[in-house]
Write a protein that holds these residues in place. Structure first.
Motif, PDB file in Angstrom:
ATOM      1  N   ILE A   1      45.455  60.990  60.449  1.00 35.77           N
ATOM      2  CA  ILE A   1      45.062  61.011  59.293  1.00 35.77           C
ATOM      3  C   ILE A   1      45.441  62.538  58.502  1.00 35.77           C
ATOM      4  N   SER A   2      44.918  63.529  59.342  1.00 34.27           N
ATOM      5  CA  SER A   2      45.328  64.778  58.918  1.00 34.27           C
ATOM      6  C   SER A   2      46.665  64.989  58.669  1.00 34.27           C
ATOM      7  N   ALA A   3      47.733  64.482  59.767  1.00 30.18           N
ATOM      8  CA  ALA A   3      49.060  64.536  59.733  1.00 30.18           C
ATOM      9  C   ALA A   3      49.724  63.873  58.383  1.00 30.18           C
ATOM     10  N   GLY A   4      48.992  62.564  58.043  1.00 27.48           N
ATOM     11  CA  GLY A   4      49.169  61.838  56.785  1.00 27.48           C
ATOM     12  C   GLY A   4      49.114  62.840  55.639  1.00 27.48           C
ATOM     13  N   LEU A   5      48.118  63.698  55.566  1.00 25.79           N
ATOM     14  CA  LEU A   5      48.149  64.501  54.285  1.00 25.79           C
ATOM     15  C   LEU A   5      48.982  65.700  54.446  1.00 25.79           C
ATOM     16  N   LEU A   6      49.762  65.892  55.676  1.00 26.74           N
ATOM     17  CA  LEU A   6      50.367  67.136  55.883  1.00 26.74           C
ATOM     18  C   LEU A   6      51.962  66.486  56.050  1.00 26.74           C
ATOM     19  N   HIS A   7      52.192  65.273  56.065  1.00 33.44           N
ATOM     20  CA  HIS A   7      53.548  64.698  56.420  1.00 33.44           C
ATOM     21  C   HIS A   7      54.922  65.267  55.706  1.00 33.44           C
ATOM     22  N   ASP A   8      54.650  65.993  54.577  1.00 33.91           N
ATOM     23  CA  ASP A   8      55.886  66.028  53.678  1.00 33.91           C
ATOM     24  C   ASP A   8      55.869  67.813  53.748  1.00 33.91           C
ATOM     25  N   VAL A   9      54.925  68.520  54.399  1.00 31.51           N
ATOM     26  CA  VAL A   9      54.877  69.880  54.243  1.00 31.51           C
ATOM     27  C   VAL A   9      56.251  70.822  54.793  1.00 31.51           C
ATOM     28  N   LEU A  10      56.608  70.103  55.987  1.00 31.73           N
ATOM     29  CA  LEU A  10      58.074  70.742  56.411  1.00 31.73           C
ATOM     30  C   LEU A  10      59.155  70.332  55.761  1.00 31.73           C
ATOM     31  N   GLU A  11      59.314  69.573  55.214  1.00 29.96           N
ATOM     32  CA  GLU A  11      60.515  69.044  54.394  1.00 29.96           C
ATOM     33  C   GLU A  11      60.505  69.421  53.157  1.00 29.96           C
ATOM     34  N   ASP A  12      59.276  69.568  52.108  1.00 25.93           N
ATOM     35  CA  ASP A  12      59.367  69.818  50.856  1.00 25.93           C
ATOM     36  C   ASP A  12      58.711  70.951  50.473  1.00 25.93           C
ATOM     37  N   THR A  13      58.262  71.851  51.475  1.00 23.15           N
ATOM     38  CA  THR A  13      57.648  72.858  51.214  1.00 23.15           C
ATOM     39  C   THR A  13      58.324  74.118  52.169  1.00 23.15           C
ATOM     40  N   LEU A  14      57.665  75.521  51.937  1.00 23.39           N
ATOM     41  CA  LEU A  14      58.520  76.503  52.938  1.00 23.39           C
ATOM     42  C   LEU A  14      57.636  76.489  54.493  1.00 23.39           C
ATOM     43  N   THR A  15      56.613  75.748  54.572  1.00 18.43           N
ATOM     44  CA  THR A  15      55.754  75.639  55.766  1.00 18.43           C
ATOM     45  C   THR A  15      56.839  75.509  56.797  1.00 18.43           C
ATOM     46  N   SER A  16      56.700  76.393  57.969  1.00 14.02           N
ATOM     47  CA  SER A  16      57.481  76.143  59.133  1.00 14.02           C
ATOM     48  C   SER A  16      56.745  75.321  60.190  1.00 14.02           C
ATOM     49  N   PHE A  17      57.396  74.790  61.207  1.00 10.84           N
ATOM     50  CA  PHE A  17      56.837  74.201  62.238  1.00 10.84           C
ATOM     51  C   PHE A  17      55.697  75.140  62.868  1.00 10.84           C
ATOM     52  N   GLN A  18      56.347  76.286  63.243  1.00 12.16           N
ATOM     53  CA  GLN A  18      55.265  77.411  63.958  1.00 12.16           C
ATOM     54  C   GLN A  18      53.865  77.456  63.404  1.00 12.16           C
ATOM     55  N   GLU A  19      54.236  77.586  62.060  1.00 11.37           N
ATOM     56  CA  GLU A  19      53.178  77.938  60.967  1.00 11.37           C
ATOM     57  C   GLU A  19      52.206  76.842  61.097  1.00 11.37           C
ATOM     58  N   LEU A  20      52.479  75.484  60.967  1.00 12.31           N
ATOM     59  CA  LEU A  20      51.934  74.303  61.089  1.00 12.31           C
ATOM     60  C   LEU A  20      51.169  74.082  62.292  1.00 12.31           C
ATOM     61  N   LYS A  21      52.066  74.587  63.498  1.00  7.70           N
ATOM     62  CA  LYS A  21      51.170  74.559  64.615  1.00  7.70           C
ATOM     63  C   LYS A  21      50.134  75.718  65.037  1.00  7.70           C
ATOM     64  N   GLU A  22      50.298  76.677  64.506  1.00  7.17           N
ATOM     65  CA  GLU A  22      49.287  77.691  64.538  1.00  7.17           C
ATOM     66  C   GLU A  22      47.994  77.294  63.714  1.00  7.17           C
ATOM     67  N   LEU A  23      47.920  76.776  62.915  1.00  5.84           N
ATOM     68  CA  LEU A  23      47.115  76.276  61.852  1.00  5.84           C
ATOM     69  C   LEU A  23      46.404  75.064  62.337  1.00  5.84           C
ATOM     70  N   PHE A  24      47.165  73.810  62.650  1.00  2.53           N
ATOM     71  CA  PHE A  24      46.471  72.713  63.074  1.00  2.53           C
ATOM     72  C   PHE A  24      46.818  71.999  64.331  1.00  2.53           C
ATOM     73  N   GLY A  25      47.415  73.089  65.334  1.00  5.09           N
ATOM     74  CA  GLY A  25      47.628  72.718  66.622  1.00  5.09           C
ATOM     75  C   GLY A  25      48.842  71.737  67.096  1.00  5.09           C
ATOM     76  N   GLU A  26      49.342  71.741  68.126  1.00  9.37           N
ATOM     77  CA  GLU A  26      50.568  71.304  68.643  1.00  9.37           C
ATOM     78  C   GLU A  26      50.676  69.736  68.342  1.00  9.37           C
ATOM     79  N   GLU A  27      49.322  69.024  68.464  1.00 11.60           N
ATOM     80  CA  GLU A  27      49.486  67.569  68.347  1.00 11.60           C
ATOM     81  C   GLU A  27      49.855  67.085  66.752  1.00 11.60           C
ATOM     82  N   ILE A  28      48.900  67.884  65.825  1.00 15.65           N
ATOM     83  CA  ILE A  28      49.452  67.462  64.391  1.00 15.65           C
ATOM     84  C   ILE A  28      50.697  67.744  63.981  1.00 15.65           C
ATOM     85  N   ALA A  29      51.254  69.117  64.604  1.00 16.06           N
ATOM     86  CA  ALA A  29      52.486  69.548  64.151  1.00 16.06           C
ATOM     87  C   ALA A  29      53.658  68.681  64.480  1.00 16.06           C
TER      88      ALA A  29
END
Length: 715
Positions: free
Chosen positions: A74-102
């Motif tokens: 469900i958390s990934a559902g809330l974040l599912h467009d951040v890599l495509e539609d914002t400036l968020t990087s995979f590495q940033e997402l991984k650091e904030l939410f862990g590898e599973e959600i990233a």
């Protein structure tokens, strides 16, 4: 039956309440963190409707909560467009939410930024990435389905062309995936919404008639429910009875498939009986059949033979009160949960783990898709076979030992053979169904016992692709044929190389031992000698290109290549000899052609064919009568053009046909017309017109060739 209306916007508190309903002890800190981050990075973004973009990830998260998914999903559902539609990087997402959600978010992210010029290739590569991510974690596709469901719920804000494109994709790919995963309510909603945009006139007409039918039959539905409940209770069975009307799209599909009108669809009513045990399912079936007459051939036992998507129920159709035809489904509460939630019902919320090996084994279709995406390099071909593999209807057949094989409707013994083992399929030559021999294109029916006949000498052929239905069978057949074509191309390439190298005093065997050969492979970017020979055999590169890189230049000056030669060996001019002549490049005269000569300034006599347009511009006083002196052993460059139906391996077939006559190719050029016709131009070395005619006749016999002729100009 679901009729779709726009809902009020989902709030984050709604999602929390939904999760708490099935996981009361859930730690919401991760979910809250994902919500805050999504709101922050999507701030200022809006959807086509003008609504804040954050509404979309909230809706996706709510759909996942309705599927009773775990908090990381469900958390990934809330974040599912951040890599495509914002400036968020995979590495940033991984650091904030862990590898599973990233990884979940990355698996859902489209690849629209990749440089594919063809939209179909982009679409196919998106599915390829999605399938690979699914193989690692099935939750990826559940997020993607939730994303697609909300997008089609708000499809009216797109332009008509875009709406139809998304609706078609939804109907062909996403709805069948939802069905394969056993999430029937989602499959129905996706189909109906897509149908609404693809054919609004048909949708509105069927929708209106179903509403009228439902209103008209409300009393009847209640009457049947009451009769069933009381009769089951008399026999000690507590059951919940549900009555419903068929879905608009399923009605439309039946009308289209049978070529009938709405008024001719007689099984619009369906009832569901939910009991407490499997034994009660069969008891209830007996009671229903004692109440109302069953329709022959309409009983299906999906409890004994579950569908690949875990679905279990008993299906029967009966003639109910007042002669009304109605379908009845009987299942337990556990079966009902699986039928509603599909694969999501099997998720391990507490342990955070995916499906175990036994459950993963049940979704064999996903394994098959993973196999085909690894074996097929052509993205469009992958997309085509993916659609076939998602085909929803199945037949159930048996091996001679009683093992059940589930295959798509229309499957043949070829599909059955490959479902057992690749080698069984590759060596299949026949089949017995219920003890009788049948052809390989025979369509299998549920309940049949199939035995495959094999021989070491039997192999797949291209005709099998006309009736193979499963992705596994088609992929394995294509793989075998390609390997076979490559082997033929390697042999042809070796023969062409050997022949050409002999002309310059070299041996292929000796050359392969030298350092120059390794450099040659590097130069043409080939990993192995076989790759080089295959490229020559397929006509991707010419033998002349290869030999030109390794043979000393002086050895490449061949007899007949010089344009200035001694007159006495070739041409007779009014009895005179030892005059300097040259052959005109505009028409390339060949022994056997009618020729004419004329005097040039400083170049002796220029020889042309008598029909050469350039001869007409020369003053008559410069003409010289010439004729051929007979066979001389010289080779002359001649340009030929071959028109043919474009097909794979055409250039290799033409090159092979030329080489079989011992004729060398100097140059080759291939192009394709808008109408799909292949134009093949060759410059070859010919000794006379008789040899040329034999060559053209030989080329005209190649499959698909429409015309082969000599031309004056290269193109």
């Amino acid at each position: 039956m679901r009729f779709f209306k726009r809902r009020n916007f989902v709030r984050f508190t709604d999602i929390k309440e939904e999760v708490a309903s099935y996981s009361p002890d859930a730690d919401f800190s991760l979910l809250e963190k994902a919500y805050v981050f999504s709101a922050k990075v999507h701030k200022g973004q809006t959807r086509l409707s003008g609504e804040p973009y954050l509404i979309h990830p909230l809706e996706v998260a709510m759909i996942l909560a309705k599927l009773r998914m775990d908090l990381p999903t469900i958390s990934a559902g809330l974040l599912h467009d951040v890599l495509e539609d914002t400036l968020t990087s995979f590495q940033e997402l991984k650091e904030l939410f862990g590898e599973e959600i990233a990884n979940l978010v990355d698996g859902v992210t489209k690849i629209s930024k990749l440089p594919f010029s063809d939209p179909k290739i982009t679409q196919a590569e998106t599915y390829r990435k999605m399938i690979m991510a699914m193989a690692k974690d099935i939750r990826v596709i559940l997020i993607k389905l939730a994303d697609r469901l909300h997008n089609v719920r708000t499809l009216e804000y797109h332009e008509e062309e875009k709406r139809k494109l998304i609706a078609k994709e939804t109907l062909e790919i996403y709805a069948p995936i939802a069905h394969r995963l056993g999430i029937e309510w989602m499959k129905n909603e996706l189909e109906n919404l897509a149908f609404q945009h693809l054919d609004p006139v048909a949708y509105n007409e069927i929708y209106r008639k179903l509403r009228h039918f439902e209103k008209e039959k409300q009393k009847y539905i209640e009457e049947v429910k009451k009769i069933l409940k009381n009769k089951l209770k008399e026999n000690g069975i507590e059951a919940e009875i549900q009555g419903r009307i068929k879905e608009p799209y399923s009605v439309y599909e039946k009308m289209k498939r049978l070529g009938i009108d709405f008024e001719q669809v007689y099984d619009l009513l369906a009832f569901r009986v939910i009991v407490n045990s499997e034994q009660e399912c069969y008891q209830a079936l007996g009671i229903i059949h004692s109440l109302w007459t069953p329709v022959p051939g309409r009983f299906k036992d999906y409890i004994a033979l579950p569908k690949p998507n875990f679905y279990q129920s008993l299906h029967t159709t009966v003639i109910g009160p007042y002669g009304e035809r109605m379908e009845v489904q009987i299942r337990t509460w556990e079966m009902h949960k699986v039928a509603e939630e599909g694969i999501a019902a099997h998720w391990k919320y507490k342990t955070g783990k995916g499906l175990d090996e036994e459950e993963a084994e049940k979704i064999g279709w996903l394994r098959q898709i993973l196999e085909l995406q690894q074996e097929l390099e052509d993205s469009k071909e992958f997309l085509h076979i993916l659609k076939i593999d998602l085909y929803p209807d199945e037949v159930y057949v048996f091996t001679p030992k009683g093992e059940v094989k589930v295959l798509p409707k229309g499957a043949t013994p070829i599909d059955f053979a490959y479902s057992i083992h690749t080698e069984i399929g590759n060596h299949c030559y026949g089949a017995r169904v219920n003890g009788k021999l049948v052809p390989l294109d025979y369509e299998l029916k549920s309940g049949e016992i199939v035995e495959i006949l094999t021989s070491p000498k039997a192999h797949p052929n291209r005709d099998w692709l006309k009736f193979a239905r499963t992705s596994r069978a088609r992929t394995k057949i294509l793989k075998f044929l390609r390997e076979q074509e490559k082997n033929h191309a390697i042999i042809l390439g070796q023969e062409l190389c050997e022949k050409e190298l002999k002309k310059v005093g070299l041996s292929l065997g000796e050359l392969q031992k030298k350092e120059e050969f390794k450099k040659l492979l590097e130069l043409f970017n080939f990993k192995s000698p076989d790759d080089l020979f295959a490229a020559i055999g397929f006509g991707k590169i010419t033998v002349s290109q290869v030999v030109g890189k390794i043979a000393p230049q002086e050895t490449l000056v061949r007899k007949g290549k010089s344009r200035k030669i001694n007159l006495g060996t070739l041409i007779k001019i009014n009895g005179m000899e030892n005059l300097l002549v040259h052959f005109a490049k505009c028409c390339n005269p060949l022994p056997g052609d009618e020729v004419i000569g004329f005097v040039t300034r400083g170049h002796g006599i220029s020889i042309h064919t008598s029909d050469c347009p350039n001869v007409l511009s020369v003053p008559p006083e410069r003409y010289v009568e010439v004729e051929w002196k007979g066979e001389n052993g010289f080779l002359f460059p001649v340009k030929i053009k071959v028109q043919a139906e474009d097909r794979k391996g055409l250039l290799a077939a033409l090159s092979n046909s030329i080489s079989q006559m011992g004729i060398n190719i100097l140059k080759a050029h291939v192009s394709t017309t808008k109408s799909g016709e292949a134009l093949n131009f060759f410059e070859v070395e010919i000794s006379n017109t008789k040899q040329l005619e034999k060559l053209l006749s030989h080329l005209r016999k190649v499959k698909g060739v429409k015309k082969a002729e000599r031309v004056k100009k290269w193109i």
